[in-house]
Every structure is written in structure tokens, then in C-alpha cells.
Design a protein around this motif. Structure first.
Motif, PDB file in Angstrom:
ATOM      1  N   UNK A  45      40.509  -1.162  -0.879  1.00 15.11           N
ATOM      2  CA  UNK A  45      40.697  -2.598  -0.988  1.00 15.11           C
ATOM      3  C   UNK A  45      39.384  -3.283  -1.371  1.00 15.11           C
ATOM      4  N   UNK A  46      39.514  -4.466  -1.936  1.00 12.55           N
ATOM      5  CA  UNK A  46      38.348  -5.307  -2.168  1.00 12.55           C
ATOM      6  C   UNK A  46      37.826  -5.751  -0.804  1.00 12.55           C
ATOM      7  N   UNK A  47      36.535  -5.554  -0.504  1.00  9.60           N
ATOM      8  CA  UNK A  47      36.029  -5.872   0.830  1.00  9.60           C
ATOM      9  C   UNK A  47      36.090  -7.361   1.177  1.00  9.60           C
ATOM     10  N   UNK A  48      36.169  -8.225   0.149  1.00 14.51           N
ATOM     11  CA  UNK A  48      36.185  -9.667   0.391  1.00 14.51           C
ATOM     12  C   UNK A  48      37.610 -10.197   0.554  1.00 14.51           C
ATOM     13  N   UNK A  49      38.487  -9.870  -0.416  1.00 13.64           N
ATOM     14  CA  UNK A  49      39.854 -10.408  -0.396  1.00 13.64           C
ATOM     15  C   UNK A  49      40.836  -9.521   0.359  1.00 13.64           C
TER      16      UNK A  49
END
Length: 238
Positions: A45-49
Motif C-alpha cells: 500500500x501507499x504509506x500515506x493514503x
């Protein structure tokens, strides 16, 4: 024989497309320190979103391997530095005698806004994900080893972006054809893990090409080839 070193940069092509998942996709992320009851094998996964992504490294590695296997003359796949010269020209070579940078610059592919809006309204097992329960069964003991694999659901779409460095205009068409061949091979193969079980079938559509050069003559030449390149890449879709 490829020339060693950094080549002259005559311009850039920005290639965009949409990647559609035809079946659930699993590209593994870290499961370290997972709580009891958590999914055994989560996707990256994208660590931010926290939305799923398709890493550029996964796309680059898969395309290169498919092309290298297809162009190899030996039964057992050769070492990466012994790839076909066209493959090394496109993807780079770390071989001391023919050290060269990749002409392709991949980026991580993020879920399209429309796809995310549709997926987040669905009732899913995890955040923008589904959990597939699978078993591996020992041939000797017949004991089952169940596990949970998180997948990005079929139908999800991702923005694909790739930058190509124009170093030799005479090789541009051949490079684009080779890239198109790699994409077509991927259509008949899979991305990520568990492909032999039906995971990771993908398709590409809506190819567009943007050209840029600081040299007006080079810019004019690239503009004249833009439609041809788009048609070549669209022709790789099946």
C-alpha cells in the motif's frame, strides 16, 4: 556492442495508460508485527493514503523478464548481463564492459480517482481489498495449511506512467516496438504473485504519448512520430 557510459539526451517521451485488473492482484507488502487474526499476506500500500499501488519495480522487472525469456536462445534463462542487446539497451545494463542506464523510467502506479471512489463504496474485507482463503496440502501427510491472502479486487484501475529517454532517434521505433511486445506478453501472463492460480491478470488501455525536447529540430521529429508511437502501443492491447 553497446557503448559504455551516459548517452546524449535528445528528448523524452511520457507514456501514459490505464492498467485494469482482470483478476485479483497480490503484490506482497510487509506483514511484520501483524496482530493475531490479521491477514497472513497483505498487499503493498501507499504509506500515506493506504491505497493499493503497483510498484514501478514490479512492472519493470516483469516486462524485462518476459522479454529476456522470449529473446533468449538458451533453454535456461541467461544471467541478466547476458540479455539480448535490445533488452539491455531499453532496461539498462550493470555489466562493467557495457555499463548503461535504463532508457525507461518507471513510476509507481496509483489507483485512479474514479476507481477509488467506486471501490471505497463497496463492502470489502479490508480497506480497498478482498481476502482470499487458500490451502496448501501436504502430499505426504494430507495436512492442510490454510492462509489468508489479501488481493486488490478485479476491476480496479491504475494510472500507468512511463518516461522514455530518447538517446538515439534511429532506435526509437525499435525500442517502442520492443516495449509494446513486452506489454503484449504481460497481457498473456500475470503481474505479482500466485499467477498460476489466476491472480494478477491485467490489461492496458487508453495509451497517450507526450513529447519534449530542448532542441527544436528534435522536438519537431518527436512530434512527427507521436501518433505512430501511440498506435504501436495501442496495438499491443489484446
Amino acid at each position: 556492442m553497446m557503448e559504455k557510459g551516459i548517452k546524449q539526451l535528445k528528448g523524452k517521451l511520457v507514456i501514459r495508460a490505464i492498467i485494469k485488473l482482470e483478476s485479483g492482484l497480490h503484490i506482497g507488502g510487509s506483514s511484520d508485527f501483524a496482530p493475531i487474526g490479521a491477514v497472513d499476506s497483505p498487499f503493498i500500500r501507499d504509506p500515506f493514503t493506504k491505497q493499493p499501488i503497483i510498484p514501478g519495480s514490479s512492472l519493470k522487472g516483469k516486462l524485462r523478464t518476459l522479454l529476456a525469456r522470449s529473446l533468449s536462445e538458451s533453454y535456461v534463462l541467461n544471467d541478466v548481463n547476458a540479455d539480448d542487446e535490445r533488452v539491455k539497451r531499453l532496461f539498462g545494463s550493470s555489466e562493467k564492459e557495457t555499463l548503461s542506464h535504463s532508457r525507461l523510467q518507471f513510476t509507481d502506479s496509483h489507483m485512479t480517482e474514479c476507481s477509488f471512489d467506486a471501490m471505497k463504496k463497496m463492502d470489502m474485507d479490508t480497506y480497498i481489498g478482498e481476502v482470499k482463503f487458500e490451502n496448501t496440502i501436504s502430499r505426504t501427510t494430507s495436512i492442510a495449511n490454510p492462509r489468508q491472502i489479501e488481493r486488490v479486487p478485479a476491476g480496479a484501475e491504475f494510472d500507468f506512467r512511463l518516461v522514455y529517454n530518447v538517446e538515439n532517434q534511429e532506435e526509437l521505433e525499435e525500442d517502442m516496438k520492443l516495449l509494446g511486445d513486452g506489454i503484449k506478453l504481460l497481457h498473456f501472463d500475470y503481474l505479482g504473485g500466485h499467477g498460476s492460480r489466476g491472480y494478477g491478470r491485467v490489461s492496458f488501455h487508453d495509451f497517450t504519448v507526450e513529447t519534449f525536447s530542448l532542441n527544436s529540430a528534435n522536438q519537431e521529429l518527436l512530434d512527427s512520430k507521436k501518433t505512430q508511437i501511440e498506435d504501436m502501443l495501442k496495438g499491443s492491447c489484446v
